[in-house]
Design an enzyme around this catalytic site. Structure first.
Site, PDB file in Angstrom:
ATOM      1  N   ARG A   1       0.797  -1.234   0.000  1.00  0.00           N
ATOM      2  CA  ARG A   1       0.000   0.000   0.000  1.00  0.00           C
ATOM      3  C   ARG A   1       0.828   1.282   0.000  1.00  0.00           C
ATOM      4  NH1 ARG A   1      -3.809  -1.711   4.812  1.00  0.00           N
ATOM      5  NH2 ARG A   1      -2.094  -3.179   5.082  1.00  0.00           N
TER       6      ARG A   1
ATOM      7  N   GLY B   1       4.080 -15.684   5.767  1.00  0.00           N
ATOM      8  CA  GLY B   1       3.345 -15.386   6.999  1.00  0.00           C
ATOM      9  C   GLY B   1       4.280 -15.069   8.157  1.00  0.00           C
TER      10      GLY B   1
ATOM     11  N   ASP C   1       7.395  -1.796  11.096  1.00  0.00           N
ATOM     12  CA  ASP C   1       6.656  -0.633  10.589  1.00  0.00           C
ATOM     13  C   ASP C   1       5.883   0.105  11.686  1.00  0.00           C
ATOM     14  OD1 ASP C   1       4.725  -2.489  11.125  1.00  0.00           O
ATOM     15  OD2 ASP C   1       3.787  -2.442   9.148  1.00  0.00           O
TER      16      ASP C   1
ATOM     17  N   GLU D   1      -7.614 -13.935  13.368  1.00  0.00           N
ATOM     18  CA  GLU D   1      -7.461 -12.869  12.381  1.00  0.00           C
ATOM     19  C   GLU D   1      -8.835 -12.432  11.873  1.00  0.00           C
ATOM     20  OE1 GLU D   1      -4.366 -11.353  11.643  1.00  0.00           O
ATOM     21  OE2 GLU D   1      -4.162 -12.521  13.465  1.00  0.00           O
TER      22      GLU D   1
ATOM     23  N   ASN E   1      -4.798  -7.708  18.984  1.00  0.00           N
ATOM     24  CA  ASN E   1      -3.382  -8.068  19.063  1.00  0.00           C
ATOM     25  C   ASN E   1      -2.559  -6.935  18.454  1.00  0.00           C
ATOM     26  OD1 ASN E   1      -0.893  -9.340  18.875  1.00  0.00           O
ATOM     27  ND2 ASN E   1      -1.462 -10.523  17.053  1.00  0.00           N
TER      28      ASN E   1
ATOM     29  N   TYR F   1      29.402  34.813  -6.080  1.00  0.00           N
ATOM     30  CA  TYR F   1      29.582  33.367  -6.120  1.00  0.00           C
ATOM     31  C   TYR F   1      31.025  33.061  -5.766  1.00  0.00           C
ATOM     32  CZ  TYR F   1      30.476  28.658  -7.624  1.00  0.00           C
ATOM     33  OH  TYR F   1      30.882  27.355  -7.634  1.00  0.00           O
TER      34      TYR F   1
ATOM     35  N   TYR G   1      35.296  27.257 -13.088  1.00  0.00           N
ATOM     36  CA  TYR G   1      35.034  26.113 -13.975  1.00  0.00           C
ATOM     37  C   TYR G   1      35.309  26.518 -15.414  1.00  0.00           C
ATOM     38  CZ  TYR G   1      32.311  22.205 -15.952  1.00  0.00           C
ATOM     39  OH  TYR G   1      31.902  21.087 -16.636  1.00  0.00           O
TER      40      TYR G   1
ATOM     41  N   ALA H   1      37.608  47.555  -8.986  1.00  0.00           N
ATOM     42  CA  ALA H   1      36.227  47.164  -9.272  1.00  0.00           C
ATOM     43  C   ALA H   1      36.078  46.845 -10.756  1.00  0.00           C
ATOM     44  CB  ALA H   1      35.277  48.291  -8.876  1.00  0.00           C
TER      45      ALA H   1
HETATM   46  C1  UD1 Z   1      -0.561  -9.029  12.275  1.00  0.00           C
HETATM   47  C2  UD1 Z   1      -1.173 -10.050  13.219  1.00  0.00           C
HETATM   48  C3  UD1 Z   1      -2.458  -9.468  13.785  1.00  0.00           C
HETATM   49  C4  UD1 Z   1      -2.179  -8.144  14.475  1.00  0.00           C
HETATM   50  C5  UD1 Z   1      -1.474  -7.199  13.521  1.00  0.00           C
HETATM   51  C6  UD1 Z   1      -1.004  -5.962  14.264  1.00  0.00           C
HETATM   52  C7  UD1 Z   1      -0.571 -12.210  12.278  1.00  0.00           C
HETATM   53  C8  UD1 Z   1      -1.044 -13.395  11.547  1.00  0.00           C
HETATM   54  N1  UD1 Z   1      -1.457 -11.257  12.495  1.00  0.00           N
HETATM   55  O1  UD1 Z   1      -1.473  -8.881  11.213  1.00  0.00           O
HETATM   56  O2  UD1 Z   1      -3.029 -10.361  14.704  1.00  0.00           O
HETATM   57  O3  UD1 Z   1      -3.381  -7.570  14.930  1.00  0.00           O
HETATM   58  O4  UD1 Z   1      -0.310  -7.824  12.969  1.00  0.00           O
HETATM   59  O5  UD1 Z   1      -0.478  -5.045  13.383  1.00  0.00           O
HETATM   60  O6  UD1 Z   1       0.562 -12.170  12.690  1.00  0.00           O
HETATM   61  N2  UD1 Z   1       5.936 -10.117   7.726  1.00  0.00           N
HETATM   62  C9  UD1 Z   1       7.095 -10.764   7.340  1.00  0.00           C
HETATM   63  N3  UD1 Z   1       6.991 -11.910   6.638  1.00  0.00           N
HETATM   64  C10 UD1 Z   1       5.808 -12.457   6.295  1.00  0.00           C
HETATM   65  C11 UD1 Z   1       4.632 -11.795   6.693  1.00  0.00           C
HETATM   66  C12 UD1 Z   1       4.723 -10.621   7.421  1.00  0.00           C
HETATM   67  O7  UD1 Z   1       8.188 -10.292   7.628  1.00  0.00           O
HETATM   68  O8  UD1 Z   1       5.809 -13.518   5.651  1.00  0.00           O
HETATM   69  C13 UD1 Z   1       6.040  -8.858   8.474  1.00  0.00           C
HETATM   70  C14 UD1 Z   1       5.512  -7.710   7.654  1.00  0.00           C
HETATM   71  O9  UD1 Z   1       6.565  -7.054   6.958  1.00  0.00           O
HETATM   72  C15 UD1 Z   1       4.905  -6.815   8.713  1.00  0.00           C
HETATM   73  C16 UD1 Z   1       4.549  -7.753   9.844  1.00  0.00           C
HETATM   74  O10 UD1 Z   1       5.239  -8.946   9.613  1.00  0.00           O
HETATM   75  O11 UD1 Z   1       5.810  -5.877   9.195  1.00  0.00           O
HETATM   76  C17 UD1 Z   1       3.052  -7.979   9.987  1.00  0.00           C
HETATM   77  O12 UD1 Z   1       2.605  -8.711   8.883  1.00  0.00           O
HETATM   78  P1  UD1 Z   1       1.188  -8.502   8.239  1.00  0.00           P
HETATM   79  O13 UD1 Z   1       1.013  -9.497   7.183  1.00  0.00           O
HETATM   80  O14 UD1 Z   1       0.991  -7.081   7.899  1.00  0.00           O
HETATM   81  O15 UD1 Z   1       0.241  -8.897   9.447  1.00  0.00           O
HETATM   82  P2  UD1 Z   1      -1.125  -8.207   9.797  1.00  0.00           P
HETATM   83  O16 UD1 Z   1      -2.137  -8.625   8.834  1.00  0.00           O
HETATM   84  O17 UD1 Z   1      -0.927  -6.755  10.007  1.00  0.00           O
HETATM   85 CA    CA Z   2       0.181  -4.913   9.213  1.00  0.00          CA
END
Ligand code: UD1
Ligand code: CA
Length: 457
Positions: free
Chosen positions: A15, A77, A102, A154, A169, A365, A386, A422
């Site tokens: 996004r 994930g 983030d 979720e 969470n 300058y 220059y 001058a």
């Molecule tokens: C996650 C939580 C959710 C919580 C929310 C808070 C899970 C499944 N869900 O959801 O319960 O309320 O954060 O903000 O954890 N990332 C990786 N690798 C991956 C996937 C994600 O490094 O394979 C990192 C992303 O860069 C990001 C963070 O993990 O910084 C969160 O991932 P994202 O997929 O955004 O989880 P949410 O849907 O926000």
């Molecule tokens: Ca997120």
């Protein structure tokens, strides 16, 4: 007991609509990931692992020297992301903070509170939770009749009843590292998004009788992740307020905080006044008793004490004590002003040294020049540094007087106490104490205006 942290930062941040990984976008001059690294450092961790994926090469430059980097090739994930940190933690036995890259607003004290509660409650995992008005998009905290957390659902997997839960969470946890990676390996991707959810670790703990605790966050703003540039601007505004407040409490006057922008890494001394529409960027350091602005921008500048800068641009330059710059001056990279120097209106200086007490008051300058002490450079003077191919130096000795509108064709040297006439175009070195003058003799045409008028009749 030992404390480590894993920061999940492998996502692209779709996004943001950007070529750059989300966590590297700057907020108040620093990448958001640096705030998270600083917060966990402030909480007392002895080890930090950053999980990177998209743009990992760029991410590695930011974390270098501060954290270990592991790569998650495919973003399957949050549980899968945390698993990648396993090898880095195999000799580690303490508590593990897990959070995302983030969330730049997270504060060290909040993390300390989470870790302390986790340890005193002697649980396997502790979740930082938040009660919020609109829980849309977040994982919901599901508790049993005794109030114990037994799972996190979720949004996309939630039942209607679960969707109504307003306790969410934050995505910030503290785990006992012992046993954690065995739990992570049990997690599957059987859910609405086909991802390995870290949140499933909670239900696994609960199922095998391990205790899960929780800590409620005080200010929900702290955990709001940045997903797009609108949220980033909000975070910027909030963090800017924090930076300015810190400066004001430390003795800096900020006349109008709404129009003053100071990056987080910048330092400003006591009794300095930042006037409206002033931007202080990067690693700028400003001394005491200065007046900066209105309308000035300083980037990576080092400014002494008692300096006045008005309506000017100062980039990667050094300004000595009690110097005056502007209005409408442009100091470009590599400029060094001694003490009590005056750089006036419509003056550009590049990669030059101007000695103590010297003046470049108007319309000049000066580039690639070394100017001694107590030199006066007349209005309109230009260093012709220059030749279309190379840049050449100009050297001006102490006490020299450069007449107005002099062209100094470099390489050229003007001796101590020397003077230029001058309007001269100086191409030859002028010895100390000498006058260098280069201009044709003035011609007088008598009665010119009367003759001109007559010729029109
Ligand atoms: C996650 C939580 C959710 C919580 C929310 C808070 C899970 C499944 N869900 O959801 O319960 O309320 O954060 O903000 O954890 N990332 C990786 N690798 C991956 C996937 C994600 O490094 O394979 C990192 C992303 O860069 C990001 C963070 O993990 O910084 C969160 O991932 P994202 O997929 O955004 O989880 P949410 O849907 O926000
Ligand atoms: Ca997120």
């Amino acid at each position: 007991m030992d404390l480590a942290a894993v920061i999940l930062a492998a996502g692209k941040g779709t996004r943001m609509n950007s070529k750059m990984p989300k966590v590297l976008h700057p907020v108040c001059g620093s990448p958001m990931l640096s705030y998270v690294i600083d917060a966990v450092t402030g909480a007392g961790v002895s080890k930090i692992v950053v999980v990177a994926g998209y743009g990992a090469e760029l991410v590695s430059r930011v974390v270098e020297g501060k954290a270990e980097l592991v790569i998650q090739e495919e973003q399957l994930g949050t549980a899968h992301a945390l698993l990648q940190a396993g090898p880095c933690l195999k000799d580690f036995n303490g508590s593990l903070l897990v959070l995302c890259g983030d969330t730049p607003l997270i504060e060290a004290e909040t993390l300390v509170r989470l870790v302390e509660k986790h340890r005193s409650a002697e649980v396997a995992a502790t979740v930082l939770t938040a009660e919020i008005e609109d829980p849309t998009g977040y994982g919901r905290i599901i508790r049993d009749e005794q109030g114990k957390i037994f799972k996190i659902v979720e949004q996309k997997d939630a039942s209607l009843a679960e969707e109504l839960v307003q306790e969410v969470n934050t995505g910030i946890y503290c785990f006992n590292v012992n046993g954690l990676f065995d739990v992570l390996k049990q997690i599957t991707d059987a859910n609405a998004q086909g991802e390995y959810y870290l949140t499933d670790a909670i239900s696994i703990y609960a199922r095998c009788g391990q205790r899960v605790g929780s800590v409620a966050i005080k200010d929900p703003r702290e955990f709001t992740g940045i997903n797009d540039r609108v949220q980033m601007a909000d975070a910027e505004q909030y963090l800017r307020g924090r930076v300015l407040e810190g400066l004001m409490r430390a003795g800096v006057t900020i006349v109008d905080p709404r129009s003053t922008f100071v990056d987080r890494e910048a330092l400003v001394g006591r009794d300095t006044v930042l006037r409206p529409f002033t931007i202080v960027e990067g690693n700028t350091v400003i001394g005491e008793d200065c007046i900066i602005g209105p309308g000035s921008r300083l980037a990576d500048a080092i400014v002494g004490n008692g300096v006045v800068i008005q309506s000017s641009l100062v980039i990667d330059s050094f300004i000595g004590d009690n110097s005056v710059v502007g209005p409408f001056a442009y100091l470009r990279p590599g400029t060094k002003l001694g003490q009590g120097v005056k750089v006036g209106d419509f003056v550009e200086i590049k990669k030059s040294y101007i000695g103590d007490g010297s003046k470049v008051p108007h319309l000049s300058y000066v580039g690639d020049a070394t100017v001694g002490k107590k030199v006066n450079i007349g209005a309109g003077t230009i260093t012709c540094n220059y030749d279309g191919e190379n840049k050449w130096p100009t050297i001006i000795g102490d006490g020299a007087f450069i007449g107005s509108n002099t062209n100094l064709v470099a390489p050229v040297e003007v001796g101590n106490e020397a003077v230029t006439g001058a309007g001269s175009t100086i191409t030859k070195n002028i010895p100390s104490g000498a006058l260098g003058i280069e201009r044709s003799k003035q011609v007088m045409v008598k009665h010119w205006s009367i003759r001109k008028r007559k010729s029109k009749d």
